[in-house]
Design a protein around this motif. Structure first.
Motif, PDB file in Angstrom:
ATOM      1  N   PHE A 177     -11.724  62.364  27.407  1.00 35.29           N
ATOM      2  CA  PHE A 177     -11.439  61.735  26.321  1.00 35.29           C
ATOM      3  C   PHE A 177     -12.802  61.214  25.742  1.00 35.29           C
ATOM      4  N   SER A 178     -13.744  60.883  26.490  1.00 33.89           N
ATOM      5  CA  SER A 178     -15.042  60.151  25.658  1.00 33.89           C
ATOM      6  C   SER A 178     -15.745  61.046  24.574  1.00 33.89           C
ATOM      7  N   VAL A 179     -15.243  62.527  24.884  1.00 33.74           N
ATOM      8  CA  VAL A 179     -15.809  63.280  23.757  1.00 33.74           C
ATOM      9  C   VAL A 179     -15.288  63.004  22.373  1.00 33.74           C
ATOM     10  N   ASN A 180     -14.019  62.338  22.300  1.00 35.83           N
ATOM     11  CA  ASN A 180     -13.442  62.083  21.154  1.00 35.83           C
ATOM     12  C   ASN A 180     -13.723  60.853  20.341  1.00 35.83           C
ATOM     13  N   ILE A 181     -14.541  59.718  21.363  1.00 40.34           N
ATOM     14  CA  ILE A 181     -14.752  58.559  20.788  1.00 40.34           C
ATOM     15  C   ILE A 181     -16.103  58.231  20.831  1.00 40.34           C
ATOM     16  N   GLN A 182     -16.891  59.233  20.595  1.00 38.55           N
ATOM     17  CA  GLN A 182     -18.310  58.852  20.682  1.00 38.55           C
ATOM     18  C   GLN A 182     -18.895  58.025  19.519  1.00 38.55           C
ATOM     19  N   PHE A 196      -4.688  53.311  19.480  1.00 39.51           N
ATOM     20  CA  PHE A 196      -5.891  53.943  19.002  1.00 39.51           C
ATOM     21  C   PHE A 196      -6.304  55.131  19.969  1.00 39.51           C
ATOM     22  N   CYS A 197      -6.228  55.092  21.109  1.00 39.62           N
ATOM     23  CA  CYS A 197      -6.513  56.012  22.111  1.00 39.62           C
ATOM     24  C   CYS A 197      -5.576  57.307  22.112  1.00 39.62           C
ATOM     25  N   LYS A 198      -4.235  56.831  22.240  1.00 35.23           N
ATOM     26  CA  LYS A 198      -3.536  57.763  22.200  1.00 35.23           C
ATOM     27  C   LYS A 198      -3.321  58.623  20.924  1.00 35.23           C
ATOM     28  N   ASN A 199      -3.790  58.057  19.897  1.00 31.54           N
ATOM     29  CA  ASN A 199      -3.511  58.804  18.582  1.00 31.54           C
ATOM     30  C   ASN A 199      -5.136  59.706  18.349  1.00 31.54           C
ATOM     31  N   ASN A 200      -6.013  59.356  19.329  1.00 32.69           N
ATOM     32  CA  ASN A 200      -7.347  60.094  19.284  1.00 32.69           C
ATOM     33  C   ASN A 200      -7.304  61.098  20.533  1.00 32.69           C
TER      34      ASN A 200
END
Length: 549
Positions: free
Chosen positions: A175-180, A372-376
């Motif tokens: 998941f961390s790749v999606n929220i850099q 926010f995390c689920k949407n991303n």
């Protein structure tokens, strides 16, 4: 009531209430092995019972086995896994012992038989035990069993928790790749307070000659958050949120920085679990970072490779909050140091927190900004399902693969391995066609087909594979989870295996041997479409952000 053969002569059978009544009406000393149908009587002990009877040669000594399942007075002995030995004098219960300690049982038979003879002769009195009375030995066994179950439960929980740590780590890494571009700051409850402010006037309300008394409403504010906002430089506040924490998600929020949580005074922990925390999510402007990246040459204008932002915003905000320090030891005069408070015991209580690396950031965001995390793209990790690991010699692949295809929904993973050493498994490939291309003659005689199959009703799926004759099957579905993790780690889907790597090398070698050149020929020019310049985003000033809840 008796069976044919030696055991029937040695031990009379008691299968129901009528059989029980007949036995306790008989004279003599009876030693009764009480058992349950699913476990059965203690067969290994019969040789000892026969031996002691022959040695004593007493007409007063009798044996019986009693199946408690259908005997009303023995209800409390049902579902027990150990033998319960009951001693009767002329139908009156005098003693109960538990277990399969042969020397102890034999010694007690001798002692009780001597006491029975004296009892019959009137030389001794014996206190009888009610069948409803739980003896001291039974009580001790119950306590021991409860303690064992508690220890077992704690051990199982520890194993499950360890598995979930690995599952969550893998999930956060993906998941961390999606929220850099995003990170957050958490402000602890003691920094938040409620104030009364005038309610805004509704636009459609008609003007009155005499304005009404202003209505007051309660507003929650965080002065520390407002003071910190002026320091965020180019970082933009994109969302603010209040969250109620539980013990579980408090631990998950500090999943990668447990030492910081463990440093909290108890009063802060209690506050975190009883009051809401205020959190702010920040982001880096995309435009600015792309310009910075191009200035330092991290992205060529002729490539479409994404910029690697991993860890950039965490480092930037960590420096703003902690200076050159850490959450545990912020630099003097840093925001974290300035806003800490000292309690009556002289303990330092932090007022705010920001994660210091991508995984700790990802963990905090999933708790504080879950929507926010689920949407991303965040998918909450699930515990591994009960399963079995099954290993076959590779020469049985032609039989096993059709079963895998037929039970596709029940097979979690499968793969071909050079060897089946669980401590250092070597993956060949996950595809039988790749294996055929590589050549089964190259994999060696020790190669195995390994799969994990989900537990289902009566283990029907597992039995399909067992019928083929595997080399190994996990002893139970819990052990199977740990077995499977060794061969199919959490990043198994991302692994290629030796065969795929070998084939890629062969392809490169073949191209070199044939002189194939995929570059542009002499005099040819590449045609590249002009990239659209990124659209300017309205950049909100962090300093002007009103940090209110």
């Amino acid at each position: 009531m008796a069976k044919k053969g030696g055991q029937a002569v040695l031990q009379e059978e008691i299968n129901n209430d009528d059989d029980w009544t007949k036995i306790i009406e008989k004279p003599g000393m009876y030693v009764v092995d009480v058992y349950t149908e699913w476990c059965g009587p203690c067969i290994p002990m019969t040789a000892y019972l026969k031996k002691i009877k022959l040695e004593l040669g007493s007409e007063n000594l009798h044996y019986a086995i009693a199946k408690s399942d259908n005997i009303t007075v023995l209800k409390r002995f049902r579902q027990k896994s150990e033998s319960y030995w009951m001693f009767f004098y002329d139908g009156k219960l005098v003693n109960i012992i538990i277990g399969t300690n042969a020397p102890r049982l034999m010694q007690l038979i001798v002692e009780e038989l001597e006491q029975y003879v004296k009892f019959k002769n009137g030389e001794v009195q014996r206190e009888f035990i009610s069948l409803t009375t739980v003896t001291n030995e039974e009580q001790k066994k119950i306590i021991d069993s409860e303690n064992y179950q508690k220890q077992k439960t704690r051990k199982e929980k520890k194993i499950r928790d360890f598995r979930m740590v690995k599952v969550r780590e893998h999930s956060l890494k993906q998941f961390s790749v999606n929220i850099q571009m995003q990170t957050c700051v958490v402000f602890f409850p003691h920094t938040v307070k409620c104030i009364m402010v005038e309610a805004p006037v509704e636009e459609d309300v008609k003007e009155l000659d005499k304005p009404p008394e202003p209505a007051m409403v309660e507003k929650t504010v965080c002065e520390v958050a407002n003071l910190c906002a002026s320091k965020y430089e180019e970082l933009i506040v994109i969302e603010a949120n209040e969250v109620e924490l539980t013990e579980d998600n408090l631990n998950e929020m500090f999943f990668m920085e447990k030492e910081f949580l463990e440093s909290f005074p108890q009063e802060l922990v209690e506050q975190l679990l009883s009051k809401k925390v205020y959190s702010v999510m920040l982001s880096m402007p995309i435009i600015k970072h792309e310009i910075d990246a191009q200035e330092v040459g991290t992205e060529d204008e002729n490539t479409s490779e994404p910029i690697d932002l991993m860890g950039v915003i965490e480092q930037k905000l960590s420096t703003i909050i902690y200076g050159d320090g850490t959450p545990l030891n912020p630099s003097p005069s840093s925001l974290a140091d300035v806003h800490k408070i000292i309690n009556e015991s002289g303990q330092k209580i932090p007022s705010l927190y920001t994660p210091i690396n991508p995984l700790s950031k990802a963990s905090a965001l999933t708790i504080l900004f879950n929507e926010f995390c689920k949407n991303n793209g965040y998918i909450a990790p699930q515990p591994p399902l009960p399963q079995y690991l099954v290993i076959f010699d590779i020469n049985k692949s032609n039989i096993v693969l059709p079963i895998i295809e037929d039970l596709e929904e029940k097979v979690v993973h499968y793969g071909f391995f050079r060897c089946a050493d669980p401590e250092k498994p070597k993956l060949l490939c996950k595809d039988s066609e790749l294996l055929a291309t590589y050549g089964t003659d190259k994999v060696g005689k020790d190669a195995k087909l390994v799969l994990s199959v989900l537990r289902d009703d009566k283990d029907k799926s597992l039995l399909r594979f067992v019928d083929v004759g595997p080399n190994y099957v996990s002893p139970d579905h819990e052990s199977g989870i740990d077995d499977a993790i060794k061969f199919f780690p959490y990043d198994f889907d991302e692994l290629d295996g030796e065969v795929k790597l070998w084939l890629a090398q062969q392809e490169v070698q073949d191209e070199e041997d044939t002189g194939v050149d995929h570059g542009l020929g002499e005099g040819e020019e590449g045609v590249m479409e002009e990239e659209d310049s990124p659209q300017d985003q309205p950049q909100e000033s962090a300093q002007s952000t009103v940090v209110g809840i």
